[in-house]
Design a protein around this motif. Structure first.
Motif, short mmCIF file in Angstrom:
data_model
loop_
_atom_site.label_atom_id
_atom_site.label_comp_id
_atom_site.label_asym_id
_atom_site.label_seq_id
_atom_site.Cartn_x
_atom_site.Cartn_y
_atom_site.Cartn_z
N THR A 148 17.35 -13.81 -3.06
CA THR A 148 17.73 -12.96 -1.93
C THR A 148 18.87 -12.02 -2.31
O THR A 148 19.85 -12.46 -2.91
CB THR A 148 18.22 -13.84 -0.75
N VAL A 205 13.27 -4.76 5.14
CA VAL A 205 13.11 -5.82 4.14
C VAL A 205 12.16 -5.29 3.06
O VAL A 205 11.16 -4.64 3.38
CB VAL A 205 12.64 -7.16 4.76
N GLY A 207 9.89 -6.31 -0.27
CA GLY A 207 9.27 -7.46 -0.94
C GLY A 207 9.11 -7.20 -2.43
O GLY A 207 8.63 -6.14 -2.85
N ARG A 212 13.15 -11.33 -1.77
CA ARG A 212 13.37 -10.38 -0.66
C ARG A 212 14.72 -9.67 -0.80
O ARG A 212 15.72 -10.30 -1.10
CB ARG A 212 13.36 -11.11 0.69
N TRP A 214 17.21 -7.31 1.61
CA TRP A 214 17.44 -6.91 3.00
C TRP A 214 18.36 -5.71 3.01
O TRP A 214 19.40 -5.72 2.33
CB TRP A 214 18.07 -8.07 3.79
#
Ligand SMILES: NC(=O)c1ccc[n+]([C@@H]2O[C@H](COP(=O)([O-])OP(=O)(O)OC[C@H]3O[C@@H](n4cnc5c(N)ncnc54)[C@H](O)[C@@H]3O)[C@@H](O)[C@H]2O)c1
Length: 326
Positions: A148, A205, A207, A212, A214
């Motif tokens: 992330t 977001v 991919g 991921r 953000w």
């Protein structure tokens, strides 16, 4: 010192002052001529930095001085036209400010021009001392597997997204994420560069396989603790399964690793001064490398265009109300 890089400076506005100071402080650049359409700004800036050759016509400056690099620090909505004119006048290599483009068409045109010469984008944050430490941390895989990354800026994505996305997407590259695959986004409101409208607020977001990223740019961005200046509302957080690092533009960084918390300072403009000088040193090295060594320059238009494509896909995905491929 090895032979200095011969640079023509185009633009004498706010940001150009930092470029000129950095070039002179770097000790590796010779500013051979300077130009601005506005004669008052031109004379004041040339006097301040002691530059003798002054022009209101960029084309004449390039033709007469045949620089190795043209440093173009002008507003975004006129970017492509000036780069085209500089190249037509004989510019061997070009540095442009961010955002590189406002539309995908402009971005593609710059990438095409960048096939035969270095066109670099001035996303200098990468060279800030704390980011150099982050790149080392990621290369050593100390954070474990990174899944992330969060990036945010208090202003619109086209204004400061080139900086925060460059950092977040480089962190993704170093974490082995590969290329961005899709974007799901919500955009609200409009702001303008010249007559070109861009979303005022973007919440997205991105991919990358199972990973991921953000992004928040505009009023949806979470506030940076203690920060009161909207331009400094920038933060990136990289989370791995062994550790996590949070970096702000102006309120320090924090690393959580192996049960310990470590903190450090960050500060504008001191970090900017260091980074801007380092970028000129690296450009000089890239241009002096034999053959086509310049093609791998960190912030070439080719790599910046991938960041730009994510931004454009945010706007398209929000318009269409669905997940869109990058
Ligand atoms: N990298 C960063 O950290 C950073 C920081 C601030 C601004 N910027 C970017 O720098 C760019 C410039 O911003 P600014 O605040 O300096 O703008 P500015 O409006 O203060 O200055 C632009 C200058 O360009 C001149 N100009 C325009 N067309 C010209 C031409 N054809 N020939 C010669 N001169 C010309 C104008 O007369 C003006 O003096 C923007 O894209 C901005 O986003 C980047």
């Amino acid at each position: 010192m090895a032979r200095a890089l011969r640079v023509v400076q185009v633009g004498c506005g706010g940001r150009a002052q930092s470029h000129l100071a950095a070039m002179q402080a770097s000790g590796v650049v010779d500013i051979v001529a300077i130009c601005d359409l506005d004669d008052k700004k031109l004379q004041e800036t040339a006097n301040k930095f002691g530059i003798a050759a002054r022009y209101t016509d960029m084309t004449a400056a390039i033709r007469e001085h045949t620089p190795e690099l043209v440093d173009i620090v002008t507003p975004a909505h006129i970017r492509l036209g000036i780069v085209q004119s500089a190249i037509a006048a004989g510019a061997a290599a070009v540095l442009i400010e961010k955002p590189m483009a406002l539309t995908a068409v402009e971005s593609d045109a710059l990438v095409a021009l960048g096939q035969e010469r270095l066109i670099a984008v001035n996303t200098q944050y990468r060279w800030m001392p704390h980011w150099q430490k982050v790149w080392k941390l990621l290369r050593s895989q100390k954070l474990g597997t990174v899944r992330t990354i969060r990036a945010s800026t208090g202003v619109n994505l086209w204004e400061q997204g080139p900086h925060v996305l460059d950092l977040a997407m480089y962190a993704a590259e170093l974490s082995g994420w590969g290329q961005p695959e899709w974007v799901l986004a919500q955009c609200v409101g409009e702001e303008f560069f010249g007559s070109t409208a861009v979303p005022a607020d973007t919440s997205a977001v991105v991919g990358y396989g199972d990973n991921r990223m953000w992004i928040n740019a505009g009023s949806s961005a979470p506030p940076v603790p203690q920060e009161s200046v909207i331009w400094y509302q920038q933060q990136i957080e990289i989370t791995g399964d062994r550790g996590r690092i949070w970096v702000s533009l102006n309120q320090g960084w924090t690393l959580w690793l192996d049960g310990k918390r470590t903190q450090g300072v960050t500060g504008w403009p001191a970090d900017d001064e260091i980074a801007q000088q380092a970028l000129f040193v690296d450009i000089r090295q890239a241009l002096r490398r034999r053959g086509t060594g310049w093609q791998s320059f960190a912030t070439s238009v080719e790599s910046a265009a991938v960041r730009q494509r994510v931004m454009d896909t945010c706007a398209r995905a929000a318009r269409e109300g669905r997940r869109m491929p990058v």
